[in-house]
Design a protein around this motif. Structure first.
Motif, PDB file in Angstrom:
ATOM      1  N   THR A   1      32.344 -32.886  27.105  1.00 35.21           N
ATOM      2  CA  THR A   1      31.484 -33.946  26.583  1.00 35.21           C
ATOM      3  C   THR A   1      30.579 -34.512  27.669  1.00 35.21           C
ATOM      4  O   THR A   1      29.383 -34.743  27.455  1.00 35.21           O
ATOM      5  CB  THR A   1      32.338 -35.079  25.985  1.00 35.21           C
TER       6      THR A   1
ATOM      7  N   SER B   1      18.657 -22.865  25.994  1.00 33.91           N
ATOM      8  CA  SER B   1      19.957 -22.996  25.339  1.00 33.91           C
ATOM      9  C   SER B   1      21.090 -22.630  26.296  1.00 33.91           C
ATOM     10  O   SER B   1      21.039 -21.591  26.959  1.00 33.91           O
ATOM     11  CB  SER B   1      20.003 -22.083  24.113  1.00 33.91           C
TER      12      SER B   1
ATOM     13  N   TYR C   1      18.123 -29.858  27.553  1.00 35.26           N
ATOM     14  CA  TYR C   1      18.649 -28.556  27.162  1.00 35.26           C
ATOM     15  C   TYR C   1      19.369 -28.639  25.816  1.00 35.26           C
ATOM     16  O   TYR C   1      19.968 -29.664  25.474  1.00 35.26           O
ATOM     17  CB  TYR C   1      19.620 -28.036  28.219  1.00 35.26           C
ATOM     18  N   ARG C   2      19.334 -27.545  25.075  1.00 31.37           N
ATOM     19  CA  ARG C   2      20.119 -27.437  23.847  1.00 31.37           C
ATOM     20  C   ARG C   2      21.478 -26.847  24.219  1.00 31.37           C
ATOM     21  O   ARG C   2      21.552 -25.897  25.003  1.00 31.37           O
ATOM     22  CB  ARG C   2      19.417 -26.529  22.837  1.00 31.37           C
ATOM     23  N   THR C   3      22.561 -27.405  23.688  1.00 36.73           N
ATOM     24  CA  THR C   3      23.896 -26.974  24.079  1.00 36.73           C
ATOM     25  C   THR C   3      24.732 -26.543  22.882  1.00 36.73           C
ATOM     26  O   THR C   3      24.566 -27.020  21.767  1.00 36.73           O
ATOM     27  CB  THR C   3      24.657 -28.107  24.814  1.00 36.73           C
ATOM     28  N   THR C   4      25.658 -25.636  23.152  1.00 35.18           N
ATOM     29  CA  THR C   4      26.669 -25.198  22.196  1.00 35.18           C
ATOM     30  C   THR C   4      28.000 -25.200  22.937  1.00 35.18           C
ATOM     31  O   THR C   4      28.054 -24.814  24.103  1.00 35.18           O
ATOM     32  CB  THR C   4      26.379 -23.776  21.672  1.00 35.18           C
ATOM     33  N   ARG C   5      29.056 -25.644  22.276  1.00 36.05           N
ATOM     34  CA  ARG C   5      30.358 -25.729  22.930  1.00 36.05           C
ATOM     35  C   ARG C   5      31.357 -24.744  22.347  1.00 36.05           C
ATOM     36  O   ARG C   5      31.342 -24.440  21.162  1.00 36.05           O
ATOM     37  CB  ARG C   5      30.913 -27.154  22.810  1.00 36.05           C
TER      38      ARG C   5
ATOM     39  N   LEU D   1      23.456 -32.480  30.046  1.00 34.40           N
ATOM     40  CA  LEU D   1      22.501 -31.398  29.820  1.00 34.40           C
ATOM     41  C   LEU D   1      21.510 -31.741  28.706  1.00 34.40           C
ATOM     42  O   LEU D   1      20.321 -31.438  28.810  1.00 34.40           O
ATOM     43  CB  LEU D   1      23.248 -30.107  29.479  1.00 34.40           C
ATOM     44  N   ARG D   2      21.997 -32.377  27.658  1.00 35.43           N
ATOM     45  CA  ARG D   2      21.091 -32.768  26.577  1.00 35.43           C
ATOM     46  C   ARG D   2      20.088 -33.813  27.049  1.00 35.43           C
ATOM     47  O   ARG D   2      18.915 -33.793  26.670  1.00 35.43           O
ATOM     48  CB  ARG D   2      21.889 -33.279  25.388  1.00 35.43           C
ATOM     49  N   ALA D   3      20.550 -34.735  27.893  1.00 40.29           N
ATOM     50  CA  ALA D   3      19.645 -35.741  28.446  1.00 40.29           C
ATOM     51  C   ALA D   3      18.578 -35.098  29.325  1.00 40.29           C
ATOM     52  O   ALA D   3      17.462 -35.622  29.463  1.00 40.29           O
ATOM     53  CB  ALA D   3      20.437 -36.776  29.246  1.00 40.29           C
TER      54      ALA D   3
ATOM     55  N   GLU E   1      27.950 -31.857  28.411  1.00 39.27           N
ATOM     56  CA  GLU E   1      27.030 -31.725  27.282  1.00 39.27           C
ATOM     57  C   GLU E   1      26.046 -32.888  27.225  1.00 39.27           C
ATOM     58  O   GLU E   1      24.836 -32.686  27.027  1.00 39.27           O
ATOM     59  CB  GLU E   1      27.812 -31.632  25.979  1.00 39.27           C
ATOM     60  N   LYS E   2      26.524 -34.104  27.385  1.00 41.96           N
ATOM     61  CA  LYS E   2      25.641 -35.266  27.354  1.00 41.96           C
ATOM     62  C   LYS E   2      24.589 -35.191  28.456  1.00 41.96           C
ATOM     63  O   LYS E   2      23.405 -35.485  28.237  1.00 41.96           O
ATOM     64  CB  LYS E   2      26.451 -36.551  27.493  1.00 41.96           C
TER      65      LYS E   2
END
Length: 222
Positions: free
Chosen positions: A15, A3, A26-30, A21-23, A18-19
């Motif tokens: 954005t 995370s 990873y799980r993300t929080t902003r 890292l998710r790809a 985040e995109k």
């Protein structure tokens, strides 16, 4: 799942990161404000924090200082449009793990993220959970200190200095060694910062526990 907190007020950059890292899995929080980032980082367990310097509400340096002061040891990579040496040194001195200047390539950022996560995992696996010498005890997970069973409040830098002493008890540590290990200086910046923080620790641990070895440095007696 690993995370990561992304503390960035520019929506386009947040954005984009985040995109990516998710790809990468990873799980993300902003968080778009410094005060929100601080609340999230102290109330939720993250594996890594990407922290922009120029956040509204509370700048990144302040967020980082507050986190380290609260005992949060999560790796932090600073993101900034500033490229000055002074800002880099300040960020690292406040406890940042790494520093990335905008604009950056995502693959470079991702490589740094992976490196800091690996380092953190290795440190957790290899590190003891506490250090103890004499009547002084340091809990490395909670970043708490005790003397004779009584909790003593330490700043982030005081704790790092105490940890350095307790990793080498009864050994003489030179001013240069302490500068390098605690402040990351490989040179003498011409300040009395070591002497100042040794005085702080003596005031909290007891003057007799840190001995001055004239012409050589300091020895922790416990």
């Amino acid at each position: 799942m690993t995370s990561i907190l992304i503390a960035e007020d520019e929506d386009r950059i947040a954005t984009f990161v985040e995109k990516g890292l998710r790809a990468a899995g990873y799980r993300t929080t902003r968080a778009g404000r410094g005060d929100d980032a601080l609340a999230l980082a102290t109330g939720t367990e993250f594996d890594l924090i990407l922290l922009d310097v120029g956040l509204p509400g509370m700048d990144g340096f302040t967020v980082l200082r507050r986190l380290r002061g609260d005992g949060v040891t999560t790796p932090v990579i600073m993101l900034t449009a500033r490229g000055s040496t002074e800002d880099t040194v300040r960020g690292l001195d406040e406890g940042a793990s790494d520093y990335v200047t905008k604009p950056f390539r995502f693959d470079e950022l991702l490589a740094r993220v992976r490196t800091r996560l690996r380092e953190a995992e290795a440190a957790v696996a290899a590190e003891p959970t506490e250090l103890r010498h004499g009547a002084v005890r340091l809990d490395l997970r909670s970043r708490r200190a005790e003397v004779d069973g009584v909790t003593v409040e330490l700043s982030a830098r005081e704790f790092e200095l105490a940890e350095t002493f307790l990793r080498s008890p009864e050994q003489v540590l030179s001013r240069e060694q302490l500068l390098s290990r605690v402040w990351g200086y490989d040179f003498d910046p011409g300040s009395n910062v070591v002497e100042v923080y040794v005085r702080y620790l003596r005031g909290k641990f007891g003057a007799e526990r840190i001995e001055t070895v004239r012409g050589m440095g300091y020895r922790f007696r416990g």
